[in-house]
Design an enzyme around this catalytic site. Structure first.
Site, PDB file in Angstrom:
ATOM      1  CG  HIS A   1      -4.027  -1.334  -1.331  1.00 19.95           C
ATOM      2  ND1 HIS A   1      -4.506  -0.043  -1.299  1.00 19.95           N
ATOM      3  CD2 HIS A   1      -3.769  -1.679  -0.039  1.00 19.95           C
ATOM      4  CE1 HIS A   1      -4.528   0.378  -0.051  1.00 19.95           C
ATOM      5  NE2 HIS A   1      -4.087  -0.594   0.734  1.00 19.95           N
TER       6      HIS A   1
ATOM      7  CE  LYS B   1      -7.655  -0.416   1.656  1.00 19.95           C
ATOM      8  NZ  LYS B   1      -7.980  -1.098   2.932  1.00 19.95           N
TER       9      LYS B   1
ATOM     10  CB  SER C   1      -0.943   0.011   1.205  1.00 22.06           C
ATOM     11  OG  SER C   1      -0.224  -0.041   2.420  1.00 22.06           O
TER      12      SER C   1
END
Length: 389
Positions: free
Chosen positions: A204, A235, A176
């Site tokens: 992610h 996300k 990340s």
């Protein structure tokens, strides 16, 4: 209490003090931050779905049908047919037999690792793994062996030294803070060679990489070889929650033994409905993901041409490495004065001496806004002597 004041003072003296920034609008390319319109370049809303009308409609319908709260833990009164539908959807999306939804990605990692491992286990953990993975490893009581970031030679060397009867390799799929991707093919090869379980945190990667946006394991074609696929709904999926995906027996195990699942109230129906709709959109809409890739590649190339220290990644996470925490903070503050918000990331989130601006792009950013950002960051970079000119 005096000791707390001293510690806080020390944090402030070292330019490591952090506080919340308050938005007065939805997560979008431009947001209202405490009365000021700014271009947002620090959100994990990679596909720009946080303000999507279809997701809002899904939430409203769920509220009208189910109300606003879950009412209890999932194993008592807090499970809805929507939860089952989402878990079936995630399993299909990730190519696994089953899945289980947690309240957050943090709670998923802590719950998975502490339920799976104990003092008889050895966990091999990438040095740059997310804090929730580290905390889960520590809570488990297992022997924690951290290998150099994405260094397969170091991982294999440490497997030879520390391997026990029960072993796990755990890694982020996409890291990340650096935006780079774990070498999952090589990890799978080592895991097979030494009969070690594998776990990937794909928070992610989902929505960004892989066929239909299903993540890092799909991108490398190793989905069927990863024992535990973990991810988040907060996300690219633009909702809230975490999950684990894997074989049915594995999911049943965690449903019954993961404390962070057992003792938490279920996610509210509206959030579950949003996740369902978002995954449906992600599976069908490749254009957002393609545009995000094009934008990210162009933006990274421009930053490098200016002389900024950044990494060559395949993700929309773009670190601009400054080094000094004070200088990183100052650059972030100067950009905010010009209507651009990019958060400064400092220790302990990243190693000492690697403070940075963490840029993350959305598929919905415009070239016009990003060109303005490049112009301003170049000016400020020169002013602070981060780049030459």
């Amino acid at each position: 209490m005096n000791n707390l004041s001293k510690r806080l003072s020390l944090i402030k003296e070292n330019d490591l003090y952090r506080d919340c920034r308050y938005f007065c609008s939805s997560q979008a390319p431009k947001v209202n931050m405490e009365g000021k319109e700014v271009i947002l370049l620090g959100s994990n809303n990679y596909l720009g779905l946080c303000d999507d009308a279809r997701l809002k409609e899904a939430a409203i319908k769920a509220v009208n049908k189910y109300g606003v709260g879950a009412g209890g833990s999932r194993l008592t009164t807090g499970s809805y047919d929507l939860h089952r539908k989402l878990e079936e959807k995630i399993a299909t999306f990730k190519g696994t037999e089953n899945s289980l939804v947690f309240n957050t990605g943090y709670m998923a990692n802590v719950g998975i690792l502490s339920a799976l491992c104990d003092r008889k286990w050895v966990i091999f953990c990438d040095k740059y793994n997310h804090a929730s993975i580290i905390d889960g490893c520590l809570l488990s009581g297992a022997k924690l062996v951290r290998y150099k970031h994405c260094d397969m030679s170091d991982l294999e060397r440490k497997i030879h030294i520390y391997k026990g009867k029960n072993n796990l390799i755990v890694t982020d799929g996409v890291f990340s803070m650096d935006g780079d991707v774990a070498p999952l093919k090589e990890i799978v090869k080592l895991a097979k060679r030494y009969e070690i379980l594998t776990m990937v945190d794909d928070a992610h990667g989902v929505g960004v990489l892989g066929e239909r946006g299903s993540g890092t394991a799909a991108y490398f074609g190793v989905s069927e070889h990863i024992d535990i696929q973990m991810g988040t709904l907060s996300k690219a999926i633009a909702s809230v929650g975490g999950y684990i995906a894997g074989k049915k027996e594995v999911i049943d195990y965690f449903k019954n033994l993961s404390r962070s699942f057992i003792f938490s109230t279920g996610l509210p129906p509206a959030s579950i409905a949003v996740s369902l709709k978002a995954i449906e959109i992600i599976e069908k809409d490749n254009k957002r993901r393609e545009r995000l890739t094009v934008l990210s590649n162009w933006f990274k190339k421009e930053l490098k041409l200016m002389g900024f220290n950044t990494t060559d990644t395949i993700t929309p996470i773009i670190p601009v490495i400054i080094g000094d925490a004070k200088k990183a903070n100052k650059l972030s503050e100067n950009l905010l004065e010009e209507g651009i918000y990019i958060p400064a990331i400092r220790p302990p989130t990243v190693p000492k001496g690697t403070s940075r601006l963490r840029i993350s792009l959305m598929a919905t950013h415009t070239y016009e806004d990003l060109s303005y950002v490049l112009k301003v960051i170049k000016e400020q970079g020169r002013r602070l002597q981060i780049i030459e000119g």
